[in-house]
Design a protein around this motif. Structure first.
Motif, PDB file in Angstrom:
ATOM      1  N   CYS A 196       9.823   5.033   1.539  1.00 26.25           N
ATOM      2  CA  CYS A 196       9.614   6.353   0.906  1.00 26.25           C
ATOM      3  C   CYS A 196       8.468   6.387  -0.088  1.00 26.25           C
ATOM      4  CB  CYS A 196      10.899   6.800   0.239  1.00 26.25           C
ATOM      5  SG  CYS A 196      11.356   5.801  -1.213  1.00 26.25           S
ATOM      6  N   SER A 197       7.954   5.217  -0.467  1.00 26.72           N
ATOM      7  CA  SER A 197       6.857   5.136  -1.431  1.00 26.72           C
ATOM      8  C   SER A 197       7.163   5.959  -2.692  1.00 26.72           C
ATOM      9  CB  SER A 197       5.541   5.549  -0.766  1.00 26.72           C
ATOM     10  OG  SER A 197       4.475   5.294  -1.647  1.00 26.72           O
ATOM     11  N   SER A 198       6.200   6.737  -3.181  1.00 27.46           N
ATOM     12  CA  SER A 198       6.391   7.429  -4.460  1.00 27.46           C
ATOM     13  C   SER A 198       7.193   8.724  -4.336  1.00 27.46           C
ATOM     14  CB  SER A 198       5.043   7.688  -5.124  1.00 27.46           C
ATOM     15  OG  SER A 198       4.082   8.056  -4.176  1.00 27.46           O
ATOM     16  N   TYR A 242       1.969  -2.456   9.047  1.00 29.28           N
ATOM     17  CA  TYR A 242       1.831  -3.713   8.289  1.00 29.28           C
ATOM     18  C   TYR A 242       2.617  -4.858   8.930  1.00 29.28           C
ATOM     19  CZ  TYR A 242       0.045  -0.354   5.022  1.00 29.28           C
ATOM     20  OH  TYR A 242      -0.686   0.664   4.461  1.00 29.28           O
ATOM     21  N   PHE A 243       3.404  -4.568   9.966  1.00 25.36           N
ATOM     22  CA  PHE A 243       4.286  -5.573  10.553  1.00 25.36           C
ATOM     23  C   PHE A 243       3.749  -6.074  11.898  1.00 25.36           C
ATOM     24  CE2 PHE A 243       8.047  -3.111   8.446  1.00 25.36           C
ATOM     25  CZ  PHE A 243       7.768  -3.699   7.224  1.00 25.36           C
ATOM     26  N   ASP A 244       4.189  -7.277  12.302  1.00 25.00           N
ATOM     27  CA  ASP A 244       3.824  -7.753  13.640  1.00 25.00           C
ATOM     28  C   ASP A 244       4.857  -7.261  14.662  1.00 25.00           C
ATOM     29  OD1 ASP A 244       5.999  -9.410  13.248  1.00 25.00           O
ATOM     30  OD2 ASP A 244       4.833 -11.251  13.057  1.00 25.00           O
ATOM     31  N   THR A 294       0.881  -1.184   0.000  1.00 26.50           N
ATOM     32  CA  THR A 294       0.000   0.000   0.000  1.00 26.50           C
ATOM     33  C   THR A 294       0.905   1.216   0.000  1.00 26.50           C
ATOM     34  OG1 THR A 294      -1.689  -1.192   1.201  1.00 26.50           O
ATOM     35  CG2 THR A 294      -1.773   1.219   1.353  1.00 26.50           C
ATOM     36  N   ASN A 295       0.764   2.068  -1.007  1.00 22.73           N
ATOM     37  CA  ASN A 295       1.732   3.144  -1.210  1.00 22.73           C
ATOM     38  C   ASN A 295       1.193   4.540  -0.883  1.00 22.73           C
ATOM     39  OD1 ASN A 295       2.322   1.120  -3.956  1.00 22.73           O
ATOM     40  ND2 ASN A 295       3.910   1.406  -2.438  1.00 22.73           N
ATOM     41  N   HIS A 296       0.063   4.588  -0.219  1.00 24.88           N
ATOM     42  CA  HIS A 296      -0.534   5.906   0.035  1.00 24.88           C
ATOM     43  C   HIS A 296       0.448   6.832   0.758  1.00 24.88           C
ATOM     44  CE1 HIS A 296      -3.407   8.985   0.887  1.00 24.88           C
ATOM     45  NE2 HIS A 296      -3.004   8.978   2.139  1.00 24.88           N
ATOM     46  N   ARG A 337      16.439   0.387  -3.562  1.00 22.44           N
ATOM     47  CA  ARG A 337      15.512  -0.636  -3.062  1.00 22.44           C
ATOM     48  C   ARG A 337      16.095  -1.222  -1.783  1.00 22.44           C
ATOM     49  NH1 ARG A 337      14.723  -6.130  -2.557  1.00 22.44           N
ATOM     50  NH2 ARG A 337      12.503  -6.661  -2.507  1.00 22.44           N
ATOM     51  N   LEU A 338      15.291  -1.294  -0.764  1.00 22.13           N
ATOM     52  CA  LEU A 338      15.728  -1.936   0.479  1.00 22.13           C
ATOM     53  C   LEU A 338      14.522  -2.551   1.178  1.00 22.13           C
ATOM     54  CD1 LEU A 338      18.352  -0.888   2.999  1.00 22.13           C
ATOM     55  CD2 LEU A 338      16.057  -1.229   3.870  1.00 22.13           C
ATOM     56  N   ASN A 339      14.677  -3.831   1.522  1.00 22.57           N
ATOM     57  CA  ASN A 339      13.632  -4.540   2.257  1.00 22.57           C
ATOM     58  C   ASN A 339      13.965  -4.428   3.738  1.00 22.57           C
ATOM     59  OD1 ASN A 339      11.876  -6.365   3.406  1.00 22.57           O
ATOM     60  ND2 ASN A 339      12.284  -8.003   1.930  1.00 22.57           N
ATOM     61  N   LEU A 340      13.083  -3.831   4.498  1.00 21.95           N
ATOM     62  CA  LEU A 340      13.386  -3.585   5.917  1.00 21.95           C
ATOM     63  C   LEU A 340      13.616  -4.864   6.712  1.00 21.95           C
ATOM     64  CD1 LEU A 340      10.949  -0.609   6.634  1.00 21.95           C
ATOM     65  CD2 LEU A 340      13.441  -0.543   6.811  1.00 21.95           C
TER      66      LEU A 340
HETATM   67  C1  LIG Z   1       1.802   3.662   3.250  1.00 23.25           C
HETATM   68  S1  LIG Z   1       3.378   3.802   2.504  1.00 23.25           S
HETATM   69  C2  LIG Z   1       4.133   4.995   3.554  1.00 23.25           C
HETATM   70  C3  LIG Z   1       4.843   6.083   2.776  1.00 23.25           C
HETATM   71  C4  LIG Z   1       5.433   7.209   3.603  1.00 23.25           C
HETATM   72  N1  LIG Z   1       6.409   6.719   4.559  1.00 23.25           N
HETATM   73  C5  LIG Z   1       4.352   7.967   4.307  1.00 23.25           C
HETATM   74  O1  LIG Z   1       4.183   7.858   5.520  1.00 23.25           O
HETATM   75  O2  LIG Z   1       3.638   8.726   3.634  1.00 23.25           O
HETATM   76  C6  LIG Z   1       4.151   2.282   3.030  1.00 23.25           C
HETATM   77  C7  LIG Z   1       5.375   1.918   2.208  1.00 23.25           C
HETATM   78  O3  LIG Z   1       6.075   0.875   2.880  1.00 23.25           O
HETATM   79  C8  LIG Z   1       6.674   0.052   1.907  1.00 23.25           C
HETATM   80  N2  LIG Z   1       7.019  -1.254   2.509  1.00 23.25           N
HETATM   81  C9  LIG Z   1       6.194  -2.259   2.889  1.00 23.25           C
HETATM   82  N3  LIG Z   1       6.896  -3.303   3.368  1.00 23.25           N
HETATM   83  C10 LIG Z   1       8.206  -2.943   3.301  1.00 23.25           C
HETATM   84  C11 LIG Z   1       9.421  -3.601   3.639  1.00 23.25           C
HETATM   85  N4  LIG Z   1       9.449  -4.840   4.136  1.00 23.25           N
HETATM   86  N5  LIG Z   1      10.582  -2.940   3.421  1.00 23.25           N
HETATM   87  C12 LIG Z   1      10.583  -1.688   2.901  1.00 23.25           C
HETATM   88  N6  LIG Z   1       9.463  -1.027   2.553  1.00 23.25           N
HETATM   89  C13 LIG Z   1       8.283  -1.639   2.754  1.00 23.25           C
HETATM   90  C14 LIG Z   1       5.602  -0.037   0.831  1.00 23.25           C
HETATM   91  O4  LIG Z   1       6.130  -0.440  -0.410  1.00 23.25           O
HETATM   92  C15 LIG Z   1       5.030   1.382   0.833  1.00 23.25           C
HETATM   93  O5  LIG Z   1       5.602   2.169  -0.179  1.00 23.25           O
END
Ligand SMILES: C[S@@+](CC[C@H](N)C(=O)[O-])C[C@H]1O[C@@H](n2cnc3c(N)ncnc32)[C@H](O)[C@@H]1O
Length: 288
Positions: free
Chosen positions: A128-130, A238-240, A87-89, A214-217
């Motif tokens: 950072c989303s978009s 979105y995380f536990d 979700t990229n809002h 690109r980085l996966n947290l």
């Molecule tokens: C709702 S957006 C938040 C954007 C911005 N930080 C804000 O608050 O407006 C959430 C973002 O978290 C990213 N995301 C989700 N899981 C992630 C992960 N494991 N590692 C890095 N980014 C992740 C999604 O791709 C998305 O772009």
């Protein structure tokens, strides 16, 4: 003329039925790959998002897509699946109090401390989303730093979603987004584009302050830090608890003493952290 050339083209019908088993399979896969927890009540949304991948791959049903994901050939599809379910809002100056804090309380102090040593200032936008978040950081920093070149100032902007990062890096947005900004912050967000244009591009001056990656947290991070400020907003939702706690420990390790962590409006620490002190609305300071 053949009969078929006279027939209207029917859109391919996609069967978006998502069985309980397939929903469980997708939820597990997404959790393993990205740490994102898909709850049962998100089933309709998940179905819609998977349907995009079903169409893109020319498959006929969500069931077929799930079966494909179980094959070794699906390795390249995993990033696409993650792109589809995120979700990229986001928005420019979203949760504005963080940017006010950055401009008024954080940056002036950092500039004073670091000025005469060609000081390094680092800020990380970790989901950072978009791009609206890192560009708002860049605009806020430019507002305080002006054009001074005696500081080594950079913003790192990362996200797991490769599609959204392409958009972020391009820095092109509908002009109306800028029109709607509160008048006192509007002049900070500089962009190129003639008046009357429907799309505008963030100015070079702001874009070059940011490195998008690109980085996966939930995976290992290549950066060594330290960061003066970390933005981690609206992704912890979105995380536990376990995932949040582990990421939080790693944020603390990368934060400079006296540095700040910003979380999203509905987020909090999974548990109190001995090195983080709440000093404002979802603003935490790293204590030495
Ligand atoms: C709702 S957006 C938040 C954007 C911005 N930080 C804000 O608050 O407006 C959430 C973002 O978290 C990213 N995301 C989700 N899981 C992630 C992960 N494991 N590692 C890095 N980014 C992740 C999604 O791709 C998305 O772009």
């Amino acid at each position: 003329m053949s009969r078929s050339s006279l027939m209207p083209v029917q859109p391919a019908v996609t069967d978006v039925t998502l069985t309980r088993d397939d929903m469980g399979f997708i939820a597990k896969l997404v959790y393993e790959q990205a740490g994102i927890v898909i709850r049962e009540h998100k089933e309709a949304m998940t179905r819609g998002r998977l349907a995009r991948r079903v169409k893109a791959l020319g498959l006929g049903s969500v069931a077929e897509y799930c079966a494909f994901l179980k094959t070794p050939a699906a390795q390249d599809e995993l990033p696409e699946l993650i792109n589809a379910v995120t979700t990229n809002h986001t928005a420019f100056f979203r949760e504005r109090h963080h940017f006010d804090h950055l401009r008024k309380d954080v940056l002036p102090k950092l500039v004073q401390e670091r000025s005469n040593r060609r000081g390094r200032i680092r800020i990380w936008s970790s989901a950072c989303s978009s791009g609206e978040e890192p560009y708002t950081i860049a605009a806020s920093c430019r507002d305080v730093l002006g054009s001074r070149s005696d500081l080594d100032f950079r913003i790192l902007a990362t996200d797991i979603d490769t599609d959204i990062l392409v958009r972020a890096e391009a820095g092109i947005y509908p002009a109306e987004l800028f029109e709607r900004l509160p008048p006192d912050v509007k002049p900070m967000l500089k962009f190129d584009g003639a008046p009357g244009r429907t799309e505008v591009r963030i100015s070079d001056d702001l874009r070059r302050l940011i490195a998008f990656k690109r980085l996966n947290l939930i995976e290992t991070w290549p950066m060594r830090g330290p960061f003066d400020v970390i933005f981690c907003r609206n992704v912890f939702i979105y995380f536990d608890t376990q995932t949040k706690a582990s990421i939080l420990d790693r944020f603390v390790a990368l934060l400079a003493p006296g540095g700040f962590l910003y979380l999203g409006h509905s987020e909090s620490l999974p548990q109190p952290h001995p090195q983080l002190r709440l000093i404002g609305r979802t603003i935490y300071e790293r204590i030495p």
